[in-house]
Design a protein around this motif. Structure first.
Motif, PDB file in Angstrom:
ATOM      1  N   PRO A 137       0.843  -1.204   0.000  1.00  0.00           N
ATOM      2  CA  PRO A 137       0.000   0.000   0.000  1.00  0.00           C
ATOM      3  C   PRO A 137       0.877   1.253   0.000  1.00  0.00           C
ATOM      4  CG  PRO A 137      -0.643  -1.491   1.769  1.00  0.00           C
ATOM      5  CD  PRO A 137       0.613  -2.039   1.165  1.00  0.00           C
ATOM      6  N   VAL A 138       0.398   2.308  -0.635  1.00  0.00           N
ATOM      7  CA  VAL A 138       1.176   3.550  -0.711  1.00  0.00           C
ATOM      8  C   VAL A 138       1.484   4.064   0.688  1.00  0.00           C
ATOM      9  CG1 VAL A 138       1.201   5.929  -1.575  1.00  0.00           C
ATOM     10  CG2 VAL A 138       0.184   4.101  -2.964  1.00  0.00           C
ATOM     11  N   LEU A 139       0.494   4.081   1.545  1.00  0.00           N
ATOM     12  CA  LEU A 139       0.682   4.510   2.933  1.00  0.00           C
ATOM     13  C   LEU A 139       0.583   3.254   3.814  1.00  0.00           C
ATOM     14  CD1 LEU A 139      -1.614   7.682   2.855  1.00  0.00           C
ATOM     15  CD2 LEU A 139       0.874   7.571   2.581  1.00  0.00           C
ATOM     16  N   SER A 140       1.725   2.713   4.167  1.00  0.00           N
ATOM     17  CA  SER A 140       1.747   1.415   4.853  1.00  0.00           C
ATOM     18  C   SER A 140       1.112   1.449   6.244  1.00  0.00           C
ATOM     19  CB  SER A 140       3.186   0.904   4.958  1.00  0.00           C
ATOM     20  OG  SER A 140       3.975   1.821   5.680  1.00  0.00           O
ATOM     21  N   PHE A 141       0.989   2.619   6.851  1.00  0.00           N
ATOM     22  CA  PHE A 141       0.385   2.707   8.186  1.00  0.00           C
ATOM     23  C   PHE A 141      -1.138   2.684   8.125  1.00  0.00           C
ATOM     24  CE2 PHE A 141       1.350   6.972   6.694  1.00  0.00           C
ATOM     25  CZ  PHE A 141       0.156   7.655   6.887  1.00  0.00           C
ATOM     26  N   LEU A 142      -1.708   2.776   6.909  1.00  0.00           N
ATOM     27  CA  LEU A 142      -3.153   2.652   6.724  1.00  0.00           C
ATOM     28  C   LEU A 142      -3.462   1.300   6.085  1.00  0.00           C
ATOM     29  CD1 LEU A 142      -4.039   6.178   5.263  1.00  0.00           C
ATOM     30  CD2 LEU A 142      -4.429   5.350   7.586  1.00  0.00           C
ATOM     31  N   SER A 143      -4.667   0.816   6.287  1.00  0.00           N
ATOM     32  CA  SER A 143      -5.042  -0.476   5.687  1.00  0.00           C
ATOM     33  C   SER A 143      -5.111  -0.340   4.172  1.00  0.00           C
ATOM     34  CB  SER A 143      -6.387  -0.948   6.233  1.00  0.00           C
ATOM     35  OG  SER A 143      -7.436  -0.245   5.616  1.00  0.00           O
ATOM     36  N   ARG A 144      -4.984  -1.468   3.525  1.00  0.00           N
ATOM     37  CA  ARG A 144      -5.062  -1.507   2.071  1.00  0.00           C
ATOM     38  C   ARG A 144      -6.424  -1.001   1.577  1.00  0.00           C
ATOM     39  NH1 ARG A 144      -2.171  -4.066  -1.551  1.00  0.00           N
ATOM     40  NH2 ARG A 144      -1.002  -5.295  -0.057  1.00  0.00           N
ATOM     41  N   ASN A 146      -8.301   1.319   2.949  1.00  0.00           N
ATOM     42  CA  ASN A 146      -8.556   2.722   3.276  1.00  0.00           C
ATOM     43  C   ASN A 146      -8.760   3.511   1.974  1.00  0.00           C
ATOM     44  OD1 ASN A 146      -7.516   5.620   3.677  1.00  0.00           O
ATOM     45  ND2 ASN A 146      -7.857   4.896   5.774  1.00  0.00           N
ATOM     46  N   PRO A 147      -9.789   4.370   1.919  1.00  0.00           N
ATOM     47  CA  PRO A 147     -10.067   5.121   0.688  1.00  0.00           C
ATOM     48  C   PRO A 147      -8.868   5.938   0.177  1.00  0.00           C
ATOM     49  CG  PRO A 147     -11.884   5.368   2.231  1.00  0.00           C
ATOM     50  CD  PRO A 147     -10.792   4.632   2.956  1.00  0.00           C
ATOM     51  N   LEU A 148      -8.083   6.489   1.085  1.00  0.00           N
ATOM     52  CA  LEU A 148      -6.917   7.270   0.664  1.00  0.00           C
ATOM     53  C   LEU A 148      -5.887   6.353  -0.006  1.00  0.00           C
ATOM     54  CD1 LEU A 148      -5.529  10.000   0.542  1.00  0.00           C
ATOM     55  CD2 LEU A 148      -4.655   9.580   2.851  1.00  0.00           C
ATOM     56  N   ASN A 149      -5.645   5.182   0.589  1.00  0.00           N
ATOM     57  CA  ASN A 149      -4.709   4.233  -0.014  1.00  0.00           C
ATOM     58  C   ASN A 149      -5.223   3.752  -1.374  1.00  0.00           C
ATOM     59  OD1 ASN A 149      -2.211   3.726   1.052  1.00  0.00           O
ATOM     60  ND2 ASN A 149      -2.948   2.284   2.583  1.00  0.00           N
ATOM     61  N   ARG A 150      -6.509   3.515  -1.477  1.00  0.00           N
ATOM     62  CA  ARG A 150      -7.083   3.065  -2.743  1.00  0.00           C
ATOM     63  C   ARG A 150      -6.900   4.137  -3.829  1.00  0.00           C
ATOM     64  NH1 ARG A 150     -10.759  -1.306  -2.540  1.00  0.00           N
ATOM     65  NH2 ARG A 150     -11.954  -0.308  -4.197  1.00  0.00           N
ATOM     66  N   PHE A 151      -7.171   5.381  -3.466  1.00  0.00           N
ATOM     67  CA  PHE A 151      -7.006   6.484  -4.417  1.00  0.00           C
ATOM     68  C   PHE A 151      -5.543   6.625  -4.845  1.00  0.00           C
ATOM     69  CE2 PHE A 151      -5.812  10.946  -5.020  1.00  0.00           C
ATOM     70  CZ  PHE A 151      -6.521  11.217  -6.187  1.00  0.00           C
ATOM     71  N   LEU A 152      -4.639   6.649  -3.848  1.00  0.00           N
ATOM     72  CA  LEU A 152      -3.217   6.806  -4.164  1.00  0.00           C
ATOM     73  C   LEU A 152      -2.679   5.595  -4.946  1.00  0.00           C
ATOM     74  CD1 LEU A 152      -1.944   8.385  -0.827  1.00  0.00           C
ATOM     75  CD2 LEU A 152      -2.252   9.520  -3.044  1.00  0.00           C
ATOM     76  N   GLY A 153      -3.201   4.436  -4.663  1.00  0.00           N
ATOM     77  CA  GLY A 153      -2.787   3.245  -5.399  1.00  0.00           C
ATOM     78  C   GLY A 153      -3.186   3.323  -6.865  1.00  0.00           C
ATOM     79  N   ARG A 154      -4.412   3.769  -7.129  1.00  0.00           N
ATOM     80  CA  ARG A 154      -4.863   3.943  -8.517  1.00  0.00           C
ATOM     81  C   ARG A 154      -4.020   5.001  -9.224  1.00  0.00           C
ATOM     82  NH1 ARG A 154     -10.437   4.087  -6.317  1.00  0.00           N
ATOM     83  NH2 ARG A 154     -11.105   1.919  -6.296  1.00  0.00           N
ATOM     84  N   LEU A 155      -3.722   6.082  -8.505  1.00  0.00           N
ATOM     85  CA  LEU A 155      -2.892   7.141  -9.076  1.00  0.00           C
ATOM     86  C   LEU A 155      -1.494   6.610  -9.403  1.00  0.00           C
ATOM     87  CD1 LEU A 155      -2.783  10.165  -9.772  1.00  0.00           C
ATOM     88  CD2 LEU A 155      -2.015  10.573  -7.440  1.00  0.00           C
ATOM     89  N   ARG A 156      -0.918   5.863  -8.480  1.00  0.00           N
ATOM     90  CA  ARG A 156       0.406   5.265  -8.709  1.00  0.00           C
ATOM     91  C   ARG A 156       0.367   4.356  -9.922  1.00  0.00           C
ATOM     92  NH1 ARG A 156       2.865   1.619  -4.027  1.00  0.00           N
ATOM     93  NH2 ARG A 156       1.012   0.425  -4.538  1.00  0.00           N
ATOM     94  N   HIS A 157      -0.689   3.583 -10.053  1.00  0.00           N
ATOM     95  CA  HIS A 157      -0.811   2.672 -11.186  1.00  0.00           C
ATOM     96  C   HIS A 157      -0.870   3.433 -12.517  1.00  0.00           C
ATOM     97  CE1 HIS A 157      -1.875  -0.973 -13.339  1.00  0.00           C
ATOM     98  NE2 HIS A 157      -2.833  -0.275 -13.943  1.00  0.00           N
ATOM     99  N   LYS A 158      -1.595   4.538 -12.536  1.00  0.00           N
ATOM    100  CA  LYS A 158      -1.683   5.342 -13.760  1.00  0.00           C
ATOM    101  C   LYS A 158      -0.333   5.957 -14.107  1.00  0.00           C
ATOM    102  CE  LYS A 158      -6.530   6.560 -13.636  1.00  0.00           C
ATOM    103  NZ  LYS A 158      -7.529   7.625 -13.485  1.00  0.00           N
TER     104      LYS A 158
END
Length: 162
Positions: A137-144, A146-158
């Motif tokens: 996860p982009v922010l390892s201190f948050l769960s996979r 977590n909406p913020l991690n999901r958003f940042l993960g999609r952004l990282r993927h793009k």
């Protein structure tokens, strides 16, 4: 003959390494019934303590795969790593066996540990591609989840393309 096939100092009969190599070659070639018959016979021999980790690794995966004795197979594969932690093939067989046990997380961990030993191991890399390993996860201190991690993960993927 590679050193991993050699029996311990002063142990056993000279045909043990040839029988072991033959059994492993048969298993690697997909002839599991014939290979397991040889490995099983070696496992019953008095020289059991002289057998390398690859023996336990292939025996474990083989009995899980062919005989559906998955828990016993996992234990044998884990034992192989205790004997030869430096052998990437042991991690491959552990990962395969853990997948048979529906333990995807354990399989991913075994693949990662095997790739630390040999980052270019073709079979480990292929298995990793087959099961699809998620990135951290982009922010390892948050769960996979977590909406913020999901958003940042999609952004990282793009941005990175994977």
């Amino acid at each position: 003959m590679s050193p991993s096939f050699m029996p311990a100092e002063g142990a056993g009969r000279p045909e043990i390494p040839e029988r072991l190599a033959r059994g492993l070659d048969l298993c690697r070639g997909g002839e599991w019934d014939r290979g397991l018959a040889i490995l099983g016979a070696l496992g019953q021999s008095a020289e059991k303590s002289a057998l390398p980790g690859l023996f336990y690794s292939y025996l474990g995966y083989g009995i899980a795969r062919c005989e559906r004795r998955v828990k016993e197979g996992v234990k044998l594969c884990e034992h192989s790593i205790k004997i030869e932690f430096y052998q990437p093939e042991n991690y491959l067989n552990l990962a395969r066996t853990q997948l048979l046990a529906n333990d995807r997380r354990g399989a991913v961990g075994a693949i990662r540990r095997g790739l630390k030993i040999d980052p270019n191991h073709a079979d480990l890399l292929e298995l990793q591609r087959e099961i699809g390993v998620r990135r951290e996860p982009v922010l390892s201190f948050l769960s996979r989840d977590n909406p913020l991690n999901r958003f940042l993960g999609r952004l990282r993927h793009k941005v990175t393309g994977h």
